[in-house]
Design a protein around this motif. Structure first.
Motif, short mmCIF file in Angstrom:
data_model
loop_
_atom_site.label_atom_id
_atom_site.label_comp_id
_atom_site.label_asym_id
_atom_site.label_seq_id
_atom_site.Cartn_x
_atom_site.Cartn_y
_atom_site.Cartn_z
N GLY A 299 0.83 -1.21 0.00
CA GLY A 299 0.00 0.00 0.00
C GLY A 299 0.86 1.25 0.00
N THR A 300 0.18 2.40 0.16
CA THR A 300 0.84 3.70 0.21
C THR A 300 0.79 4.22 1.65
OG1 THR A 300 -1.21 4.81 -0.39
CG2 THR A 300 0.28 4.24 -2.19
N PRO A 301 1.53 5.29 1.94
CA PRO A 301 1.64 5.77 3.32
C PRO A 301 0.34 6.29 3.93
CG PRO A 301 3.36 6.73 1.97
CD PRO A 301 2.43 6.02 1.05
N GLY A 302 -0.61 6.73 3.15
CA GLY A 302 -1.85 7.24 3.72
C GLY A 302 -1.85 8.74 3.88
N ALA A 303 -2.99 9.27 4.25
CA ALA A 303 -3.19 10.71 4.29
C ALA A 303 -2.41 11.40 5.40
CB ALA A 303 -4.68 11.01 4.45
N GLU A 304 -2.31 10.79 6.55
CA GLU A 304 -1.64 11.43 7.69
C GLU A 304 -0.25 10.85 7.92
OE1 GLU A 304 -4.23 11.18 11.08
OE2 GLU A 304 -5.41 12.89 10.39
N ARG A 305 0.51 10.76 6.87
CA ARG A 305 1.82 10.14 6.94
C ARG A 305 2.79 10.93 7.80
NH1 ARG A 305 4.93 9.60 1.72
NH2 ARG A 305 6.33 8.63 3.18
N GLU A 306 3.69 10.22 8.44
CA GLU A 306 4.79 10.86 9.16
C GLU A 306 5.88 11.19 8.17
OE1 GLU A 306 7.75 10.18 12.96
OE2 GLU A 306 6.11 8.76 12.63
N LEU A 307 6.47 12.35 8.30
CA LEU A 307 7.53 12.79 7.40
C LEU A 307 8.87 12.47 8.05
CD1 LEU A 307 6.02 16.29 6.49
CD2 LEU A 307 5.65 14.08 5.36
N LYS A 308 9.64 11.62 7.38
CA LYS A 308 10.92 11.18 7.94
C LYS A 308 12.09 11.53 7.04
CE LYS A 308 8.85 7.26 10.35
NZ LYS A 308 8.80 5.80 10.44
N GLU A 309 11.91 11.38 5.76
CA GLU A 309 12.98 11.61 4.78
C GLU A 309 12.79 12.96 4.09
OE1 GLU A 309 15.33 9.18 4.02
OE2 GLU A 309 14.46 7.72 5.40
N HIS A 310 13.86 13.49 3.54
CA HIS A 310 13.79 14.76 2.81
C HIS A 310 12.71 14.70 1.73
CE1 HIS A 310 15.05 17.89 -0.07
NE2 HIS A 310 15.45 18.53 1.02
N ARG A 311 12.65 13.59 0.99
CA ARG A 311 11.66 13.47 -0.09
C ARG A 311 10.23 13.52 0.44
NH1 ARG A 311 13.79 8.07 0.09
NH2 ARG A 311 12.19 6.62 0.81
N HIS A 312 10.00 13.08 1.68
CA HIS A 312 8.66 13.15 2.27
C HIS A 312 8.23 14.61 2.43
CE1 HIS A 312 9.52 9.05 4.39
NE2 HIS A 312 9.37 8.93 3.07
N TYR A 313 9.17 15.45 2.87
CA TYR A 313 8.86 16.87 3.03
C TYR A 313 8.57 17.51 1.67
CZ TYR A 313 10.34 16.64 7.90
OH TYR A 313 10.43 16.33 9.24
N VAL A 314 9.36 17.15 0.67
CA VAL A 314 9.14 17.69 -0.68
C VAL A 314 7.74 17.31 -1.17
CG1 VAL A 314 9.89 17.57 -3.09
CG2 VAL A 314 11.59 17.74 -1.25
N ARG A 315 7.36 16.06 -0.96
CA ARG A 315 6.04 15.60 -1.39
C ARG A 315 4.91 16.26 -0.61
NH1 ARG A 315 7.93 9.30 -1.62
NH2 ARG A 315 9.19 9.53 -3.49
N ALA A 316 5.21 16.76 0.57
CA ALA A 316 4.19 17.40 1.41
C ALA A 316 4.13 18.92 1.21
CB ALA A 316 4.44 17.07 2.88
N THR A 317 4.85 19.43 0.23
CA THR A 317 4.80 20.86 -0.04
C THR A 317 3.35 21.28 -0.30
OG1 THR A 317 7.03 20.87 -0.95
CG2 THR A 317 5.60 22.70 -1.60
N ASP A 318 2.95 22.38 0.31
CA ASP A 318 1.61 22.96 0.25
C ASP A 318 0.61 22.22 1.14
OD1 ASP A 318 0.07 25.11 -0.69
OD2 ASP A 318 -1.00 23.79 -2.05
N ARG A 319 1.09 21.30 1.96
CA ARG A 319 0.22 20.58 2.90
C ARG A 319 0.39 21.14 4.30
NH1 ARG A 319 -1.18 15.25 1.54
NH2 ARG A 319 -2.68 15.57 3.21
N LEU A 320 -0.65 21.00 5.11
CA LEU A 320 -0.61 21.40 6.50
C LEU A 320 0.03 20.27 7.31
CD1 LEU A 320 -1.59 23.80 8.23
CD2 LEU A 320 -3.64 22.46 8.72
N VAL A 321 0.99 20.64 8.16
CA VAL A 321 1.78 19.64 8.89
C VAL A 321 1.85 20.05 10.36
CG1 VAL A 321 4.08 18.61 9.13
CG2 VAL A 321 3.15 19.08 6.85
#
Length: 165
Positions: free
Chosen positions: A80-102
């Motif tokens: 599966g995929t990480p889901g809507a409320e994923r934890e950000l651990k890697e640099h790429r996770h933060y990039v993918r979460a650009t424009d999202r509320l964290v």
């Protein structure tokens, strides 16, 4: 040197997942009663649709059948995929979460709820929403100051296209 089952699984499956254009985010082996479940979480910058999940699931299943890395007992493979409320651990996770509320847990300032505006190598620029009619404020966070970060689900957020219209 001894390696754990998770490490052996990662070494075996990561190249296969990468060849499908995805990133291997997590591997977890869990025992549920007398059954074992192998959970594999994959993602990419563009996300992973059902077809991509199905393709990588078939490829992983075939590869696992060729080896004894899961032992001789039965197991269930869940991809599966990480889901809507994923934890950000890697640099790429933060990039993918650009424009999202964290929601950030910071080393010294406690919790902070902010929208990621830009991600760079050493940190990120965020926008802290205004409270009670106040304007949002910009803030710079260094990655070293972030203890934990988790994407928040927004139900009432207007799409940028709606705001521009």
């Amino acid at each position: 040197m001894s390696t754990t089952q998770s490490e052996r699984l990662r070494e075996l499956l990561d190249p296969l997942v990468s060849s499908q254009g995805l990133d291997l985010e997590e591997i977890e082996v869990e025992t549920v009663g007398r059954k074992r479940v192998l959970r594999v979480v994959v993602d990419s910058d563009e996300g992973a649709d059902l077809d991509a999940i199905a393709d990588v699931s078939r490829a992983l299943s075939a590869k696992l059948d060729e080896t004894d890395v899961m032992g001789s007992g039965e197991y269930t493979l869940e991809v599966g995929t990480p889901g809507a409320e994923r934890e950000l651990k890697e640099h790429r996770h933060y990039v993918r979460a650009t424009d999202r509320l964290v929601k950030f847990q910071l080393a010294e300032d406690g919790e902070l709820l902010a929208r990621i505006l830009r991600v760079e190598d050493d940190g990120l620029d965020v926008e802290v929403p205004g409270v009670k009619g106040r304007k949002p404020t910009a803030r710079r966070l260094a990655f070293g100051d972030v203890v934990k970060a988790r994407v928040q689900v927004e139900f009432n957020r207007k799409d940028k296209k709606e705001e521009e219209a």
